[in-house]
Scaffold this active site. Structure first.
Site, short mmCIF file in Angstrom:
data_model
loop_
_atom_site.label_atom_id
_atom_site.label_comp_id
_atom_site.label_asym_id
_atom_site.label_seq_id
_atom_site.Cartn_x
_atom_site.Cartn_y
_atom_site.Cartn_z
N GLY A 46 0.68 -1.18 0.11
CA GLY A 46 -0.01 0.19 0.11
C GLY A 46 0.86 1.21 0.01
O GLY A 46 0.43 2.13 -0.75
N GLU A 100 3.76 4.35 6.37
CA GLU A 100 2.48 3.59 6.18
C GLU A 100 1.34 4.27 5.28
O GLU A 100 1.22 5.59 5.29
CB GLU A 100 1.69 3.40 7.59
CG GLU A 100 2.02 2.22 8.55
CD GLU A 100 1.42 0.77 7.82
OE1 GLU A 100 0.98 0.90 6.74
OE2 GLU A 100 1.25 -0.07 8.80
N ASP A 101 0.72 3.74 4.26
CA ASP A 101 -0.20 4.27 3.76
C ASP A 101 -1.41 4.68 4.54
O ASP A 101 -2.11 5.74 4.30
CB ASP A 101 -0.67 3.22 2.32
CG ASP A 101 -1.31 1.97 2.93
OD1 ASP A 101 -0.98 1.65 4.10
OD2 ASP A 101 -1.80 1.18 1.98
N ASP A 104 -5.66 2.18 10.52
CA ASP A 104 -6.65 2.06 10.91
C ASP A 104 -6.80 1.44 12.40
O ASP A 104 -6.65 2.13 13.40
CB ASP A 104 -7.60 1.59 9.97
CG ASP A 104 -7.29 0.24 9.30
OD1 ASP A 104 -6.51 -0.65 9.77
OD2 ASP A 104 -7.67 0.08 8.11
N LYS A 132 -7.30 6.73 10.58
CA LYS A 132 -8.53 6.73 10.85
C LYS A 132 -8.63 6.53 12.65
O LYS A 132 -8.68 5.36 13.22
CB LYS A 132 -9.32 5.06 10.26
CG LYS A 132 -9.45 5.23 8.80
CD LYS A 132 -9.81 3.96 8.49
CE LYS A 132 -10.23 3.91 6.90
NZ LYS A 132 -10.77 2.53 6.56
N PHE A 153 -14.10 2.51 3.90
CA PHE A 153 -13.09 1.74 2.98
C PHE A 153 -12.92 2.50 1.91
O PHE A 153 -13.77 3.16 1.14
CB PHE A 153 -13.80 0.42 2.61
CG PHE A 153 -12.81 -0.57 1.99
CD1 PHE A 153 -11.92 -1.01 2.80
CD2 PHE A 153 -12.79 -0.69 0.46
CE1 PHE A 153 -10.85 -2.06 2.18
CE2 PHE A 153 -12.02 -1.41 -0.11
CZ PHE A 153 -10.96 -2.09 0.88
N ASP A 160 -5.77 -0.71 -2.10
CA ASP A 160 -6.54 -1.65 -3.16
C ASP A 160 -7.82 -2.34 -2.38
O ASP A 160 -7.91 -2.37 -1.02
CB ASP A 160 -5.86 -2.62 -3.39
CG ASP A 160 -5.34 -3.74 -2.60
OD1 ASP A 160 -5.60 -4.96 -2.70
OD2 ASP A 160 -5.08 -3.40 -1.32
N ARG A 166 -4.91 0.11 -6.66
CA ARG A 166 -3.71 0.93 -6.31
C ARG A 166 -2.94 1.89 -7.17
O ARG A 166 -2.35 3.07 -6.74
CB ARG A 166 -2.75 -0.17 -5.96
CG ARG A 166 -2.81 -1.23 -4.95
CD ARG A 166 -1.68 -1.88 -4.62
NE ARG A 166 -1.85 -3.18 -3.79
CZ ARG A 166 -1.99 -3.06 -2.53
NH1 ARG A 166 -1.82 -1.99 -1.87
NH2 ARG A 166 -2.28 -4.42 -1.96
#
Length: 177
Positions: A46, A100-101, A104, A132, A153, A160, A166
């Site tokens: 990610g 990190e992308d 959560d 998040k 989401f 993805d 992506r």
């Protein structure tokens, strides 16, 4: 509106908004790591687009490495993080910026925290493009947050849905039924 597999997604964040967030994060990193040689540790798959943009904007010397972990099936976290591809260099005594992308639940972070402790890093900071807060259940500090978003989401910009999306330069959220 876009369709990925069986789900529809609607536009959520523009490429311009994403780039503005990355510019701000890069400014902070350039200040905080001036005169240092950090190791940027990207979490695949990610974070590949985000990592590339952050590293291009970093003005000092740095090293780059990647780790691959996974915990998603479809649109839900399994809660079970599996190490898929480990580190290829020693990080002992190094300053690390974990890229990190999205953060959560924090399960992936918890796993990487254990890896970095075992490696004996001097210190590490967590850098994420998307955060998040309502989904986050851990106590690991998130040092750099590009954008705080609701617990929806999303796909695009490295994120993805079962392998698709992506490559999108904008971010889309799952369309509510």
């Amino acid at each position: 509106m876009i369709q990925l597999h069986d789900l529809q997604f609607e536009p959520y964040l523009s490429e311009k908004e994403i780039n503005e967030a990355i510019d701000k994060l890069a400014e902070q990193l350039n200040r905080d790591y001036e005169g240092d040689t950090p190791v940027f540790l990207g979490v695949l798959n990610g974070a590949f687009m985000f990592a590339s943009e952050i590293i291009k904007r970093f003005k000092g010397d740095c090293e780059v490495s990647f780790v691959k972990l996974g915990s998603y099936e479809g649109t839900r976290s399994t809660g079970d993080v599996k190490t898929l591809l480990g580190l290829n260099q020693s990080l002992k005594g190094r300053r690390v910026v974990l890229i990190e992308d999205i953060v959560d639940t924090g399960n992936t972070l918890e796993e990487i925290n254990e890896i970095l402790k075992k490696e004996g890093v001097a210190d590490y900071k967590v850098l994420t493009l998307f955060f998040k807060p309502e989904a986050y259940k851990k106590s690991i500090k998130i040092d750099y947050k590009g954008m705080e978003i609701p617990n929806k989401f999303i796909v695009g910009y490295g994120l993805d849905y079962d392998g698709l999306g992506r490559n999108l330069t904008e971010v889309y959220k799952r369309k509510e039924q």
